[in-house]
Scaffold this motif. Structure first.
Motif, PDB file in Angstrom:
ATOM      1  N   PHE A  34      -5.472  -9.605   4.255  1.00  0.00           N
ATOM      2  CA  PHE A  34      -6.497  -8.977   3.422  1.00  0.00           C
ATOM      3  C   PHE A  34      -6.606  -9.794   2.151  1.00  0.00           C
ATOM      4  O   PHE A  34      -5.593 -10.179   1.563  1.00  0.00           O
ATOM      5  N   TYR A  35      -7.849 -10.065   1.734  1.00  0.00           N
ATOM      6  CA  TYR A  35      -8.100 -11.000   0.638  1.00  0.00           C
ATOM      7  C   TYR A  35      -8.539 -10.284  -0.631  1.00  0.00           C
ATOM      8  O   TYR A  35      -9.106  -9.195  -0.588  1.00  0.00           O
ATOM      9  N   ASN A  36      -8.274 -10.929  -1.778  1.00  0.00           N
ATOM     10  CA  ASN A  36      -8.653 -10.433  -3.101  1.00  0.00           C
ATOM     11  C   ASN A  36      -7.944  -9.127  -3.448  1.00  0.00           C
ATOM     12  O   ASN A  36      -8.487  -8.278  -4.150  1.00  0.00           O
ATOM     13  N   VAL A  37      -6.715  -8.978  -2.967  1.00  0.00           N
ATOM     14  CA  VAL A  37      -5.923  -7.782  -3.231  1.00  0.00           C
ATOM     15  C   VAL A  37      -5.081  -8.040  -4.484  1.00  0.00           C
ATOM     16  O   VAL A  37      -4.295  -8.985  -4.523  1.00  0.00           O
ATOM     17  N   SER A  38      -5.243  -7.193  -5.493  1.00  0.00           N
ATOM     18  CA  SER A  38      -4.499  -7.397  -6.740  1.00  0.00           C
ATOM     19  C   SER A  38      -3.020  -7.069  -6.566  1.00  0.00           C
ATOM     20  O   SER A  38      -2.626  -6.336  -5.662  1.00  0.00           O
ATOM     21  N   GLN A  39      -2.225  -7.621  -7.451  1.00  0.00           N
ATOM     22  CA  GLN A  39      -0.789  -7.338  -7.462  1.00  0.00           C
ATOM     23  C   GLN A  39      -0.550  -5.837  -7.597  1.00  0.00           C
ATOM     24  O   GLN A  39       0.343  -5.279  -6.971  1.00  0.00           O
ATOM     25  N   GLY A  40      -1.383  -5.174  -8.401  1.00  0.00           N
ATOM     26  CA  GLY A  40      -1.236  -3.739  -8.609  1.00  0.00           C
ATOM     27  C   GLY A  40      -1.424  -2.936  -7.336  1.00  0.00           C
ATOM     28  O   GLY A  40      -0.673  -1.988  -7.074  1.00  0.00           O
ATOM     29  N   VAL A  41      -2.422  -3.296  -6.542  1.00  0.00           N
ATOM     30  CA  VAL A  41      -2.660  -2.597  -5.280  1.00  0.00           C
ATOM     31  C   VAL A  41      -1.494  -2.839  -4.327  1.00  0.00           C
ATOM     32  O   VAL A  41      -1.027  -1.916  -3.660  1.00  0.00           O
ATOM     33  N   TYR A  42      -1.006  -4.055  -4.281  1.00  0.00           N
ATOM     34  CA  TYR A  42       0.155  -4.367  -3.452  1.00  0.00           C
ATOM     35  C   TYR A  42       1.359  -3.514  -3.863  1.00  0.00           C
ATOM     36  O   TYR A  42       2.032  -2.929  -3.019  1.00  0.00           O
ATOM     37  N   GLU A  43       1.616  -3.416  -5.160  1.00  0.00           N
ATOM     38  CA  GLU A  43       2.751  -2.635  -5.638  1.00  0.00           C
ATOM     39  C   GLU A  43       2.593  -1.156  -5.306  1.00  0.00           C
ATOM     40  O   GLU A  43       3.562  -0.476  -4.963  1.00  0.00           O
ATOM     41  N   GLN A  44       1.355  -0.651  -5.385  1.00  0.00           N
ATOM     42  CA  GLN A  44       1.104   0.741  -5.016  1.00  0.00           C
ATOM     43  C   GLN A  44       1.374   0.959  -3.532  1.00  0.00           C
ATOM     44  O   GLN A  44       1.950   1.992  -3.143  1.00  0.00           O
ATOM     45  N   LEU A  45       0.973   0.000  -2.703  1.00  0.00           N
ATOM     46  CA  LEU A  45       1.225   0.099  -1.264  1.00  0.00           C
ATOM     47  C   LEU A  45       2.729   0.134  -0.982  1.00  0.00           C
ATOM     48  O   LEU A  45       3.209   0.990  -0.237  1.00  0.00           O
ATOM     49  N   ILE A  46       3.461  -0.770  -1.591  1.00  0.00           N
ATOM     50  CA  ILE A  46       4.901  -0.856  -1.355  1.00  0.00           C
ATOM     51  C   ILE A  46       5.610   0.423  -1.782  1.00  0.00           C
ATOM     52  O   ILE A  46       6.567   0.864  -1.149  1.00  0.00           O
ATOM     53  N   SER A  47       5.144   1.039  -2.863  1.00  0.00           N
ATOM     54  CA  SER A  47       5.824   2.229  -3.376  1.00  0.00           C
ATOM     55  C   SER A  47       5.251   3.532  -2.813  1.00  0.00           C
ATOM     56  O   SER A  47       5.781   4.605  -3.105  1.00  0.00           O
ATOM     57  N   ALA A  48       4.201   3.462  -2.008  1.00  0.00           N
ATOM     58  CA  ALA A  48       3.582   4.676  -1.464  1.00  0.00           C
ATOM     59  C   ALA A  48       4.538   5.397  -0.511  1.00  0.00           C
ATOM     60  O   ALA A  48       5.200   4.757   0.299  1.00  0.00           O
ATOM     61  N   PRO A  49       4.582   6.734  -0.586  1.00  0.00           N
ATOM     62  CA  PRO A  49       5.428   7.491   0.339  1.00  0.00           C
ATOM     63  C   PRO A  49       5.010   7.271   1.800  1.00  0.00           C
ATOM     64  O   PRO A  49       5.853   7.193   2.680  1.00  0.00           O
ATOM     65  N   SER A  50       3.692   7.168   2.019  1.00  0.00           N
ATOM     66  CA  SER A  50       3.180   6.862   3.359  1.00  0.00           C
ATOM     67  C   SER A  50       2.354   5.590   3.269  1.00  0.00           C
ATOM     68  O   SER A  50       1.224   5.597   2.776  1.00  0.00           O
ATOM     69  N   LYS A  51       2.936   4.493   3.713  1.00  0.00           N
ATOM     70  CA  LYS A  51       2.238   3.213   3.641  1.00  0.00           C
ATOM     71  C   LYS A  51       1.009   3.195   4.542  1.00  0.00           C
ATOM     72  O   LYS A  51      -0.025   2.639   4.210  1.00  0.00           O
ATOM     73  N   GLY A  52       1.104   3.839   5.698  1.00  0.00           N
ATOM     74  CA  GLY A  52      -0.039   3.894   6.610  1.00  0.00           C
ATOM     75  C   GLY A  52      -1.213   4.651   6.020  1.00  0.00           C
ATOM     76  O   GLY A  52      -2.359   4.220   6.137  1.00  0.00           O
ATOM     77  N   GLN A  53      -0.944   5.772   5.369  1.00  0.00           N
ATOM     78  CA  GLN A  53      -2.026   6.547   4.745  1.00  0.00           C
ATOM     79  C   GLN A  53      -2.643   5.775   3.593  1.00  0.00           C
ATOM     80  O   GLN A  53      -3.864   5.766   3.423  1.00  0.00           O
ATOM     81  N   PHE A  54      -1.808   5.131   2.769  1.00  0.00           N
ATOM     82  CA  PHE A  54      -2.327   4.339   1.652  1.00  0.00           C
ATOM     83  C   PHE A  54      -3.187   3.198   2.183  1.00  0.00           C
ATOM     84  O   PHE A  54      -4.290   2.958   1.687  1.00  0.00           O
ATOM     85  N   PHE A  55      -2.699   2.518   3.207  1.00  0.00           N
ATOM     86  CA  PHE A  55      -3.446   1.425   3.820  1.00  0.00           C
ATOM     87  C   PHE A  55      -4.812   1.896   4.316  1.00  0.00           C
ATOM     88  O   PHE A  55      -5.836   1.287   4.032  1.00  0.00           O
ATOM     89  N   SER A  56      -4.819   3.009   5.048  1.00  0.00           N
ATOM     90  CA  SER A  56      -6.064   3.528   5.630  1.00  0.00           C
ATOM     91  C   SER A  56      -7.060   3.968   4.571  1.00  0.00           C
ATOM     92  O   SER A  56      -8.270   3.817   4.750  1.00  0.00           O
ATOM     93  N   ALA A  57      -6.565   4.503   3.462  1.00  0.00           N
ATOM     94  CA  ALA A  57      -7.448   5.023   2.423  1.00  0.00           C
ATOM     95  C   ALA A  57      -7.924   3.965   1.432  1.00  0.00           C
ATOM     96  O   ALA A  57      -9.081   3.994   1.004  1.00  0.00           O
ATOM     97  N   TYR A  58      -7.043   3.029   1.066  1.00  0.00           N
ATOM     98  CA  TYR A  58      -7.353   2.142  -0.059  1.00  0.00           C
ATOM     99  C   TYR A  58      -7.447   0.658   0.268  1.00  0.00           C
ATOM    100  O   TYR A  58      -7.973  -0.103  -0.540  1.00  0.00           O
ATOM    101  N   ILE A  59      -6.953   0.223   1.401  1.00  0.00           N
ATOM    102  CA  ILE A  59      -6.966  -1.213   1.696  1.00  0.00           C
ATOM    103  C   ILE A  59      -7.942  -1.550   2.810  1.00  0.00           C
ATOM    104  O   ILE A  59      -8.842  -2.369   2.619  1.00  0.00           O
ATOM    105  N   ARG A  60      -7.784  -0.925   3.965  1.00  0.00           N
ATOM    106  CA  ARG A  60      -8.647  -1.258   5.110  1.00  0.00           C
ATOM    107  C   ARG A  60     -10.138  -1.166   4.786  1.00  0.00           C
ATOM    108  O   ARG A  60     -10.888  -2.086   5.121  1.00  0.00           O
TER     109      ARG A  60
END
Length: 69
Positions: A34-60
């Motif tokens: 995935f391109y143009n993803v900020s460091q902040g979004v990456y850090e939120q993904l890593i710290s999310a309780p559900s990485k799959g839900q965060f991915f589906s809602a905010y990245i994909r």
């Protein structure tokens, strides 16, 4: 380099801050970048309780991507 994460869908996550590229490997073996993803979004993904839900809602739906594996 990707690091393993605790997730029912995602096997590992990697991030390159120089190119702002997020790489995600799923348990089924597919790998996407995935391109143009900020460091902040990456850090939120890593710290999310559900990485799959965060991915589906905010990245994909928000970032351009390509399948690389």
């Amino acid at each position: 380099m990707r690091e393993s994460v605790a997730s029912s869908n995602i096997a590992s996550i990697g991030y390159d801050d120089a190119s702002e590229t997020l790489e995600i490997e799923f348990h089924n073996g597919t790998i996407y970048q995935f391109y143009n993803v900020s460091q902040g979004v990456y850090e939120q993904l890593i710290s999310a309780p559900s990485k799959g839900q965060f991915f589906s809602a905010y990245i994909r739906p928000a970032f351009p991507y390509s399948r690389v594996g």
